[in-house]
Enzyme design. Structure first.
Site, PDB file in Angstrom:
ATOM      1  N   HIS A   1       0.847  -1.192   0.000  1.00  8.52           N
ATOM      2  CA  HIS A   1       0.000   0.000   0.000  1.00  8.52           C
ATOM      3  C   HIS A   1       0.877   1.235   0.000  1.00  8.52           C
ATOM      4  CE1 HIS A   1      -3.434   2.555   0.910  1.00  8.52           C
ATOM      5  NE2 HIS A   1      -2.647   3.192   1.745  1.00  8.52           N
TER       6      HIS A   1
ATOM      7  N   ASP B   1     -15.018   2.346   8.224  1.00  8.81           N
ATOM      8  CA  ASP B   1     -13.981   3.288   7.803  1.00  8.81           C
ATOM      9  C   ASP B   1     -14.525   4.245   6.742  1.00  8.81           C
ATOM     10  OD1 ASP B   1     -11.223   4.337   7.437  1.00  8.81           O
ATOM     11  OD2 ASP B   1     -11.558   3.518   5.449  1.00  8.81           O
TER      12      ASP B   1
ATOM     13  N   ARG C   1     -14.762  12.496   8.715  1.00  4.42           N
ATOM     14  CA  ARG C   1     -13.496  13.177   9.024  1.00  4.42           C
ATOM     15  C   ARG C   1     -13.181  14.242   7.982  1.00  4.42           C
ATOM     16  NH1 ARG C   1      -9.573   8.506   8.863  1.00  4.42           N
ATOM     17  NH2 ARG C   1      -8.008  10.114   9.151  1.00  4.42           N
TER      18      ARG C   1
ATOM     19  N   SER D   1      -7.320   3.533   9.760  1.00  7.96           N
ATOM     20  CA  SER D   1      -8.100   3.554   8.519  1.00  7.96           C
ATOM     21  C   SER D   1      -7.407   2.711   7.434  1.00  7.96           C
ATOM     22  CB  SER D   1      -8.255   5.013   8.067  1.00  7.96           C
ATOM     23  OG  SER D   1      -8.702   5.090   6.759  1.00  7.96           O
TER      24      SER D   1
ATOM     25  N   LYS E   1      -8.443  -1.516   6.109  1.00  9.56           N
ATOM     26  CA  LYS E   1      -8.744  -1.931   4.726  1.00  9.56           C
ATOM     27  C   LYS E   1      -7.782  -3.013   4.242  1.00  9.56           C
ATOM     28  CE  LYS E   1      -8.922   2.415   3.791  1.00  9.56           C
ATOM     29  NZ  LYS E   1      -9.147   3.816   3.594  1.00  9.56           N
TER      30      LYS E   1
HETATM   31  N1  URA Z   1      -5.927   7.175   3.476  1.00  5.81           N
HETATM   32  C1  URA Z   1      -6.831   6.388   4.127  1.00  5.81           C
HETATM   33  O1  URA Z   1      -7.206   5.341   3.625  1.00  5.81           O
HETATM   34  N2  URA Z   1      -7.285   6.797   5.320  1.00  5.81           N
HETATM   35  C2  URA Z   1      -6.898   7.946   5.912  1.00  5.81           C
HETATM   36  O2  URA Z   1      -7.337   8.242   6.998  1.00  5.81           O
HETATM   37  C3  URA Z   1      -5.964   8.756   5.224  1.00  5.81           C
HETATM   38  C4  URA Z   1      -5.490   8.337   4.002  1.00  5.81           C
END
Ligand code: URA
Length: 433
Positions: A82, A161, A168, A183, A187
């Site tokens: 990632h 999320d 957010r 977050s 994922k």
């Molecule tokens: N990318 C994400 O997936 N979550 C965040 O909180 C910030 C960047």
């Protein structure tokens, strides 16, 4: 339990229990807890942070809010990668086939671009016929057959999320290391990986503006991964200039193809080889990163990674002729040079400005429903450390629009040219494991 009491605890620096965090996330996902209470809680986290135990509980509660992809039918250790997002970051297009050519299974779910950063799915879709929608059965079958599949996120991964991130975004609570770390990790864990390699970028074009913040984020994610039994390694990499030379969907595919053939820009090739080496070691296909690096370099230079890319494109319905001859990829009507107005040395190329220039040309989306133009973008001719004379070409824009003044202005603003010579920047600052 009452949400107001949990908000008060966070306000007063009292650690929440795992049960309290699970209760909060479950009830927020079920729309029992209203946005105004969750906003107050998030703002308290921005100010007071989270303990490692709270961070882990939040991550696991978000994983548990939806489906978890079961990749157990794929043989071998599945390693995901990632990137926290950058400009010109086409590493997944190269890493996937490169690592797969070493026999490591790559079952990747990728995203689309939004704002000034691009997305792997959009880049792949600049290849005619390429589908990024495979059902789970076919996805797993393809990884078992050719070791590589890349698709869009399917199903209902970490919905908590998704809701929290949207909240957010409009309550100025994105900028919190524990919230960002949980977050991202929720994922990745929900997507089924056994091990995770993270590329945490910092600099003008990145989420994290400083090395110090990036280090803290990397550390938090590595700890969450370890506590969730997913071995995690994080790289801290520079985004004070775009990665490689090309920015824009088809232009980045073209550069990825060059890199897969061993003729890519050196910074891009080096980052890919370093990330891939860690992935190969985590997958237990090499004893150490030095051995993995040498083996991967050979795969690039012998064309095996390129052949794997062709196999992957064919498997997902793409036109392999465009990979063999990238001139067949979408092409813009005009290529316009952007020239330097002074001589000196390039000290910085503001990646954010370059990303915005590409967006102005039509390569990116301002909102998630915008259409993008696959052919357009920017190709840099000068990078940090290069000397330039007045009137020399800094970059080329590939344009399909008539009015490109704004894009040109963004590029000119991005280049910081000074009289004194400067060394090219360090690309990889640290690796945290
Ligand atoms: N990318 C994400 O997936 N979550 C965040 O909180 C910030 C960047």
């Amino acid at each position: 339990m009452r949400m107001v009491d949990l908000i008060a605890k966070k306000r007063d620096h009292i650690e929440l229990t795992t049960e309290e965090i699970e209760w909060m996330i479950r009830n927020y996902t079920d729309k029992v807890i209203p946005d105004y209470q969750m906003s107050a809680f998030l703002m308290a986290v921005v100010f007071n942070g989270m303990t490692p135990a709270e961070r882990l509980a939040l991550t696991q509660a978000m994983v548990g809010s939806g489906e978890v992809v079961d990749l157990s039918a794929i043989e071998g250790i599945k390693v995901d990668k990632h990137s926290t997002g950058g400009v010109g970051d086409k590493t997944s297009l190269i890493l996937g086939p490169l690592v797969a050519s070493m026999g490591v299974p790559v079952a990747k779910m990728s995203g689309r671009g939004l704002g000034h950063t691009g997305g792997t799915l959009d880049k792949l879709e600049s290849i005619s016929g390429m589908t990024i929608e495979l059902d789970m059965e076919r996805f797993i079958e393809q990884v078992n057959e050719i070791k590589l599949a890349i698709i869009g996120q399917t199903g209902n991964l970490a919905p908590a999320d998704k809701y929290l991130y949207a909240l957010r975004d409009v309550t100025a609570t994105v900028e919190s290391i524990p919230l960002i770390a949980s977050s991202i990790m929720s994922k990745k864990i929900a997507a089924g990986a056994d091990a995770i390699v993270l590329d945490v970028k910092f600099g003008a074009g990145a989420f994290m503006k400083t090395l110090e913040d990036a280090k803290q984020l990397a550390q938090a994610m590595v700890e969450i991964g370890r506590d969730a039994q997913r071995q995690t390694v994080a790289f801290l990499t520079d985004m004070n200039q775009p990665l490689g030379l090309a920015i824009g969907n088809a232009l980045e595919v073209k550069e990825a193809i060059e890199t897969l053939k061993g003729h890519g820009p050196k910074d891009l090739e080096e980052l890919v080889l370093q990330l891939a080496s860690q992935m190969v070691v985590l997958a237990k296909k090499a004893p150490d990163v030095e051995t993995a690096y040498e083996q991967l370099k050979e795969k690039l230079h012998r064309g095996e990674a390129f052949n794997k890319f062709k196999e992957f494109v064919q498997a997902q319905g793409g036109d392999v002729a465009q990979i063999e001859n990238p001139d067949l990829l979408p092409k813009a009507d005009s290529i316009i040079p952007v020239k330097a107005s002074q001589s000196g040395y390039v000290h910085q190329i503001d990646a954010l400005s370059i990303g915005l220039a590409a967006m102005k040309l039509g390569a990116g989306r301002a909102t998630k429903d915008d259409m993008i133009d696959m052919a357009v973008g920017v190709v840099l001719d000068k990078k940090v450390g290069d000397s330039v004379g007045e009137g020399d070409v800094l970059a080329y824009i590939h344009a399909n629009r008539v009015d490109n003044e704004e894009a040109i202005a963004y590029i000119q603003k991005a280049y910081c040219i000074c009289k004194d010579p400067v060394c090219p920047p360090t690309l990889i600052y640290d690796v945290i494991a």
